[in-house]
Design an enzyme around this catalytic site. Sequence first.
Site, PDB file in Angstrom:
ATOM      1  N   ASN A   8      -9.285 -32.394  -3.294  1.00  0.00           N
ATOM      2  CA  ASN A   8      -8.246 -31.384  -3.053  1.00  0.00           C
ATOM      3  C   ASN A   8      -8.628 -30.167  -3.897  1.00  0.00           C
ATOM      4  O   ASN A   8      -8.429 -30.157  -5.107  1.00  0.00           O
ATOM      5  CB  ASN A   8      -6.896 -31.978  -3.481  1.00  0.00           C
ATOM      6  CG  ASN A   8      -5.751 -31.006  -3.309  1.00  0.00           C
ATOM      7  OD1 ASN A   8      -5.955 -29.829  -2.984  1.00  0.00           O
ATOM      8  ND2 ASN A   8      -4.541 -31.491  -3.534  1.00  0.00           N
ATOM      9  N   ARG A  97      -8.286 -32.312   1.502  1.00  0.00           N
ATOM     10  CA  ARG A  97      -7.013 -31.664   1.817  1.00  0.00           C
ATOM     11  C   ARG A  97      -7.308 -30.193   2.120  1.00  0.00           C
ATOM     12  O   ARG A  97      -7.873 -29.483   1.284  1.00  0.00           O
ATOM     13  CB  ARG A  97      -6.068 -31.757   0.640  1.00  0.00           C
ATOM     14  CG  ARG A  97      -4.800 -30.980   0.911  1.00  0.00           C
ATOM     15  CD  ARG A  97      -4.039 -30.692  -0.343  1.00  0.00           C
ATOM     16  NE  ARG A  97      -2.886 -29.874  -0.027  1.00  0.00           N
ATOM     17  CZ  ARG A  97      -2.374 -28.982  -0.843  1.00  0.00           C
ATOM     18  NH1 ARG A  97      -2.931 -28.773  -2.031  1.00  0.00           N
ATOM     19  NH2 ARG A  97      -1.332 -28.281  -0.495  1.00  0.00           N
ATOM     20  N   HIS A 185       2.901 -28.749   3.112  1.00  0.00           N
ATOM     21  CA  HIS A 185       3.217 -30.062   2.501  1.00  0.00           C
ATOM     22  C   HIS A 185       3.278 -31.163   3.565  1.00  0.00           C
ATOM     23  O   HIS A 185       3.924 -32.194   3.368  1.00  0.00           O
ATOM     24  CB  HIS A 185       4.589 -30.068   1.779  1.00  0.00           C
ATOM     25  CG  HIS A 185       4.665 -29.249   0.544  1.00  0.00           C
ATOM     26  ND1 HIS A 185       5.814 -28.548   0.213  1.00  0.00           N
ATOM     27  CD2 HIS A 185       3.774 -29.014  -0.442  1.00  0.00           C
ATOM     28  CE1 HIS A 185       5.610 -27.925  -0.936  1.00  0.00           C
ATOM     29  NE2 HIS A 185       4.372 -28.184  -1.355  1.00  0.00           N
ATOM     30  N   ARG A 246       7.813 -18.738  -6.375  1.00  0.00           N
ATOM     31  CA  ARG A 246       7.951 -18.069  -5.064  1.00  0.00           C
ATOM     32  C   ARG A 246       9.425 -17.866  -4.740  1.00  0.00           C
ATOM     33  O   ARG A 246      10.253 -18.735  -5.021  1.00  0.00           O
ATOM     34  CB  ARG A 246       7.312 -18.918  -3.960  1.00  0.00           C
ATOM     35  CG  ARG A 246       5.823 -19.049  -4.105  1.00  0.00           C
ATOM     36  CD  ARG A 246       5.254 -19.964  -3.027  1.00  0.00           C
ATOM     37  NE  ARG A 246       4.249 -20.826  -3.599  1.00  0.00           N
ATOM     38  CZ  ARG A 246       3.938 -22.043  -3.162  1.00  0.00           C
ATOM     39  NH1 ARG A 246       4.552 -22.541  -2.109  1.00  0.00           N
ATOM     40  NH2 ARG A 246       3.028 -22.750  -3.765  1.00  0.00           N
TER      41      ARG A 246
END
Length: 414
Positions: A8, A97, A185, A246
Amino acid sequence: MSKLLVLNAGSSSLKFKVFGLQPFAAGIGGMFDRIGDGANCTLKASAPPHAAGAQGRKWEQKCFAKDHVSAMQNILDFIKDNVSGAFVREVVAVGHRIVHGLDISEPVLLNDKTIDQIRAAAVLAPLHNPPGLQGIEAAAKVFQGVPQVAVFDTAFHQSMPPHAFMYGLPYELYEQHRIRRYGFHGTSHKYLVEQAAVMLGKPVSETNVITCHLGNGSSISAVRGGRCVDTSMGMTPLEGLLMGTRCGDLDPAVVLFMQKQLNLSVKDTDTLLNKKSGLLGLTGSNDLRSVLAGAAAGEPRAALGLAMFVYRVRKYIGAYMAALEGQVDAVVFSAGIGENSPAVRALILEPLRGMGLDLDAAANEAVLRGHRGDIGAPSSRARLLVVPTDEELCIAEQTLQVVGFKPSEQPTAQ
Ligand code: AMP
């Protein structure tokens, strides 16, 4: 002994996890951090409690890596020294990923064509897909001839219907620039749905759930019959819930106003919305533990940030109960906040009694860190579940499916 490696890659990090395949079980995992930052690069790793010869062992060492390829080499040296000297020859597949896959709905075997698709998707994920490509390049150099698979964060959400994924913008923007909602996600939401189905004793194809992945980045999905019908993140991971840094949902006119009034460039605006907003912008910390401590100490901004985080999660749960037309088997909580904070789960759920979601306060407190549990009272119209997410395990399973390798036993979740 055959092994699978899951990678990842972030902009300056490379996470890894090794899976044994006979039997299928998670092994050593860790992260190479601060790639390109000279003497500050670190390699941290840990072995699971059941790992032969290294039960629960933890490592942390300083390394040097100028790029992802040399980080990969450091990781391999570490694995050779601590797991198996023959590791490179034992790896039968590598799973990656990848954040954005545009409209790809399944994991794919990597070849020139699929790598080009990932490159094309980088237009919509300029911060995320390029490191993923670097991870692929790094692995291809080391594991020559070994099949590599990309598992996309966006894939699970491709089942959303157009009325959920379209924005109210001129249609040509969708046709010509693929501007639409994609969701992220996805690997975590897919895993949560599958685990919830097991806990509910239902086939995934008959399972309706609302999955809440609440961490530094947070998103919620509405899932009907095992397929995603809506999710809170949009074209990028900026939409939806209030997150660590965010802003989440925002009137787009605010962006125009800020650019005009504050003379912000596109880059400045991007940084402000993605890196300086959310809990950090409101409270001074993106770590919910500090926000909880501040709120408990009576700091008004921390209390405000906490209240906003909780309120927005609750609002989405309500919206997704409507999206699922009231047919909800369970609401699932996961990731750093969802798994570890009974206090936040209680703040979210207590006011939802009026909608039939009845929290069992004692059961909520009793779910131990890293464990799954049912925190709903018997009277609750939907089960309220806590499920530790395991994206690497989900990537490993999907990688094995793509390459057609059947492990000798079912996986052991940690
Ligand atoms: P993740 O991105 O999934 O690693 O989650 C990180 C977030 O989880 C951070 O905001 C942490 O503050 C939060 N977190 C981790 N442990 C706890 C805890 N025990 N209570 C509240 N928040 C936590």
